[in-house]
Design an enzyme around this catalytic site. Structure first.
Site, PDB file in Angstrom:
ATOM      1  N   LYS A  27      13.420  18.480  -7.726  1.00 34.31           N
ATOM      2  CA  LYS A  27      14.349  19.512  -7.711  1.00 34.31           C
ATOM      3  C   LYS A  27      14.437  20.260  -6.321  1.00 34.31           C
ATOM      4  CE  LYS A  27      14.285  21.222 -12.563  1.00 34.31           C
ATOM      5  NZ  LYS A  27      14.341  22.244 -13.360  1.00 34.31           N
ATOM      6  N   LYS A  75      14.286   7.870 -19.152  1.00 37.48           N
ATOM      7  CA  LYS A  75      14.465   8.877 -20.247  1.00 37.48           C
ATOM      8  C   LYS A  75      15.879   9.586 -20.379  1.00 37.48           C
ATOM      9  CE  LYS A  75      12.785  13.537 -21.659  1.00 37.48           C
ATOM     10  NZ  LYS A  75      12.055  14.723 -21.353  1.00 37.48           N
ATOM     11  N   LYS A 104      20.052  15.132 -20.248  1.00 38.10           N
ATOM     12  CA  LYS A 104      21.205  15.958 -20.504  1.00 38.10           C
ATOM     13  C   LYS A 104      22.154  16.266 -18.979  1.00 38.10           C
ATOM     14  CE  LYS A 104      18.873  20.331 -20.397  1.00 38.10           C
ATOM     15  NZ  LYS A 104      18.493  21.489 -21.439  1.00 38.10           N
TER      16      LYS A 104
END
Length: 331
Positions: A111, A193, A196
């Site tokens: 991040k 994976k 969203k």
């Protein structure tokens, strides 16, 4: 009865992968554990959020929890920011965390690389807050996916450190991994994976997707060239991923699915799975709407908040006393 804790960020609509890997498991274990399900909105603000969208997504996530089968009479469903003990205990655990171990967290590395205007300190320090979320409720079991195992190991280390320095106050949690569907993969790139936050909407199915749109995504999902419906995660990741989804939504074993579709092509298999997903979303969204637009949802969250405040206060007081915080009254 042992205690189970789980938290999900309201940073977007959960995917079918989130349902299979977590939400579905929750409804199945709430008879066996004292369950605390938390909407961790304070974790969400470690990156910039639109305040109106954050509040809407918080309510949406609460309705999604309930639509997934969470029973507020059996489990405690609440919003993290409505229980002050979380940030209080989080700060205490931050003080016994080292910068080095926080910088080694994979999610911090990922991040922080996306930040263009400086790295928020909250990205670095939110793992101790996550640890506080867990230990406040004397948690024994934390059901997490592979991407959160590193944070759980840090939590366990912080518990050991706190107990060593200040007395054996905190319970050391264990990780509970689901056997099937624990890691649902992208529909177009089954080596990654399902997420969203993926830029390509074809890669994931949102729990609030139009059911017909979701069915189309299944029909166009990547498989392989041999046309054999067999579970082989290493050599056939695409069809293996679809078999896991099929098995999780129907509770039919992968072995039985392999037998049923032996000799059939991918078209038949994916067509049937598309209908399974379509019907699942139709039923799920009907339950979701009944909660999202109801005052009953607020009543459930109020009840959960009050239960969480009461439960967390006991551990917080022990932690504060152990660290010497507050004052001791003279007799």
């Amino acid at each position: 009865m042992e205690t189970l804790f789980s938290g999900i960020q309201p940073s977007g609509i959960p995917t079918l992968g989130n349902y299979i890997g977590a939400l579905k498991q929750f409804s199945e274990v709430q008879d066996d554990y004292n369950c605390f399900f938390c909407i961790v909105d304070q974790h969400a603000i470690t990156v910039p959020q639109d305040r109106l969208k954050l509040r809407e997504r918080t309510r949406q996530l609460a309705a999604i929890y309930l639509a997934s089968g969470i029973d507020p009479e059996k489990s405690t469903l609440f919003i993290q920011s409505e229980v002050p003990a979380h940030v209080q205990a989080g700060w205490m655990l931050t003080t016994i965390s080292s910068v080095g171990e926080l910088e080694r967290m994979t999610q911090f590395k990922d991040k922080s690389q996306k930040q263009t205007e400086g790295i928020p300190a909250g990205l670095l320090t939110y793992p101790p807050l996550m640890a506080a979320d867990i230990v406040l409720y004397n948690t024994n079991i934390v059901p997490v996916g592979e991407d959160q195992k590193q944070h759980l190991e840090l939590t366990r280390n912080l518990v050991d450190r706190f107990n060593s320095r200040y007395n054996d106050i905190l319970i050391k949690p264990e990780v509970r991994m689901p056997k099937i569907g624990g890691r649902v993969m992208s529909l177009q790139d089954p080596t990654k994976k399902m997420s969203k936050s993926d830029d390509n909407a074809k890669n994931f199915i949102s729990l609030l997707d139009n059911p017909n749109t979701a069915a189309k995504k299944i029909r166009s999902a990547v498989t392989d060239s041999d046309g054999i419906i067999k579970y082989d995660k290493d050599n056939k990741p695409g069809i293996s991923n679809l078999l896991s989804i099929y098995s999780s939504l129907t509770d039919e074993s992968i072995a039985d699915l392999e037998v049923r579709y032996e000799g059939e092509g991918y078209g038949k298999f994916k067509g049937d799975l598309a209908e399974v997903v379509k019907q699942f979303l139709t039923d799920f969204q009907e339950r979701y709407e009944s909660y999202y637009h109801s005052e009953k949802l607020d009543d459930i969250l109020d009840l959960g908040r009050d239960k969480a405040i009461k439960a967390s206060a006991r551990t917080l007081e022990k932690m504060e006393r152990a660290m010497g915080l507050g004052r001791k009254r003279r007799k």
